[in-house]
Scaffold this active site. Structure first.
Site, PDB file in Angstrom:
ATOM      1  N   THR A 325       2.795  16.083 -13.137  1.00  0.00           N
ATOM      2  CA  THR A 325       3.861  17.260 -13.644  1.00  0.00           C
ATOM      3  C   THR A 325       4.218  16.946 -14.771  1.00  0.00           C
ATOM      4  OG1 THR A 325       6.120  17.919 -12.804  1.00  0.00           O
ATOM      5  CG2 THR A 325       5.482  15.560 -12.589  1.00  0.00           C
ATOM      6  N   HIS A 377       5.296   2.706  -2.216  1.00  0.00           N
ATOM      7  CA  HIS A 377       4.763   1.143  -2.053  1.00  0.00           C
ATOM      8  C   HIS A 377       4.388   0.712  -0.629  1.00  0.00           C
ATOM      9  CE1 HIS A 377       4.494  -2.786  -3.756  1.00  0.00           C
ATOM     10  NE2 HIS A 377       5.715  -3.013  -4.033  1.00  0.00           N
TER      11      HIS A 377
END
Length: 416
Positions: A325, A377
């Site tokens: 993006t 994560h």
């Protein structure tokens, strides 16, 4: 014969859509394959096409949520004759003018004597000026054809002059509110963003990139590139190519979690986030690892234009193993992009700003860009996330490495 036009299905899992707006009027004539309405789903905006020519009868108003396969309108194919007859029966402007000249003989109006005016001091509208030119009339001819000036005319002129010199009153403060129904696309986007926040362990790592090399390449080759490939050379193609190479080195960044399994595709499909009037869309480039930089630039141009025109299909948005993006086009200096599920990572580009940096022990002003990678994560550790971002940085700062799959040209030359 009346033909039914039904709401198309945007995808297997979608049962309801919104008929966003009609592009034609009720009772108007439509041609075969003409776009007559826009249908908006939670994934994309689809055109509703006329399957035949004829007169349309709209059955569902704009802004209505409808079921897939519901009848939106009908087209009367037998209405063609009626329409043509109506058109033939309606006199054209040329016919009206001819009839007027034949039926209404010219009548000489008595001349009203008035003081001769200066033509350059009379205000004439553009339309009136064209009419006067067409009929060979002067300002004096028009003035002579008018009635006498009355007190009301004088008052009107005085009021107009007074209004020009009187300062405008300060508008009253407004406390109104406007309510607009959320589109299907916006509602789905909202749900996905909240889900990402609640269902992933999202972190973001940052770095900065010296854009000097890429800017030099673009400036030196922009015209030749556009002439050969028909598109402008932008920054996104460099980043897309660099991301594809970095994903090969860090395959977990290209992976996703499904249940209690980690799925690692052996292909790279990169979504390019595009801001459109209807919201953020992420069309996908397939098998980017096989594309050259010009091919990437051409495909980005095509999908971005389709997205902005509201002509993206659900298949253009499906899948994707990673997303890029670019908030820099809006002036963003730094941000934390949100993961596009079920992907595990997204790279955010930002504004290019001249900043002082240390180069070989000296301070130089360089065009710098902050980049940010948000990642899940649960699947990507700090080592992989930081290594991925540093690899992208090195490839962008040394774009010649894009030709050798990210390798070191000196070591390759020496066989090391």
């Amino acid at each position: 014969m009346k033909i039914e036009i039904r709401i198309p299905s945007p995808g297997e899992s979608i049962s309801e859509v919104e008929l966003a707006k009609w592009l034609v009027d009720n009772g108007s004539w439509v041609e075969k394959d003409q776009e007559i309405a826009e249908v908006e789903s939670e994934k994309a905006t689809l055109p509703l096409l006329a399957s035949s020519e004829g007169i349309i009868e709209i059955l569902i108003p704009s802004g209505t949520t409808v079921k897939v396969n519901q009848v939106a309108c009908t087209i009367d194919t037998a209405g063609k004759k009626t329409a043509e007859a109506k058109k033939a029966a309606t006199p054209t402007e040329e016919t009206k003018q001819t009839a007027k000249e034949v039926i209404s003989p010219k009548v000489t109006k008595p001349e009203v004597k008035v003081d001769k005016v200066e033509a350059d001091k009379v205000k004439v509208s553009p339309v009136a000026r064209e009419m006067m030119k067409e009929h060979n009339l002067s300002v004096d001819d028009i003035i002579n054809g008018l009635r006498r000036i009355s007190s009301a005319d004088v008052d009107a002129v005085l009021s107009h002059e007074k209004a020009k010199t009187t300062p405008k009153a300060k508008p009253a403060a407004s406390r109104n509110e406007e309510r607009v129904k959320m589109s299907q696309l916006r509602k789905k986007l909202s749900q996905r963003l909240v889900a990402v926040k609640n269902e992933t362990a999202m972190l973001t790592t940052f770095n900065e990139v010296d854009m000097s090399a890429i800017m030099r390449i673009r400036q030196a080759n922009q015209d030749a590139f556009r002439n050969k490939y028909g598109v402008k050379l932008g920054f996104m193609s460099f980043f897309t190519s660099a991301v594809a190479m970095a994903l090969k080195q860090y395959p977990l960044v290209n992976s996703r979690i499904e249940g209690d399994e980690i799925v690692s595709p052996n292909f790279i499909d990169i979504g390019i986030a595009v801001q459109t009037p209807k919201g953020l869309m992420v069309p996908v480039l397939r098998n980017v690892e096989t594309l050259t930089l010009p091919e990437i630039e051409q495909q980005i141009s095509v999908i971005a234009e389709k997205a902005r025109a509201g002509r993206i299909s659900p298949s253009d948005l499906e899948g994707g193993t990673f997303t890029i993006t670019n908030g820099g086009v809006f002036g963003s200096l730094l941000s934390t992009p949100i993961i596009n599920p079920p992907q595990s990572g997204i790279l955010g580009m930002h504004n290019i700003v001249d900043r002082p940096i240390a180069v070989n022990g000296k301070v130089e002003i360089r065009p710098m860009m902050y980049i940010a990678m948000s990642y899940d994560h649960r699947i990507i550790d700090g080592r992989d996330s930081v290594g991925f971002v540093v690899t992208v940085k090195n490839l962008i700062e040394n774009p010649v490495r894009l030709l050798i799959e990210g390798g070191n040209p000196d070591k390759m030359l020496l066989g090391l």
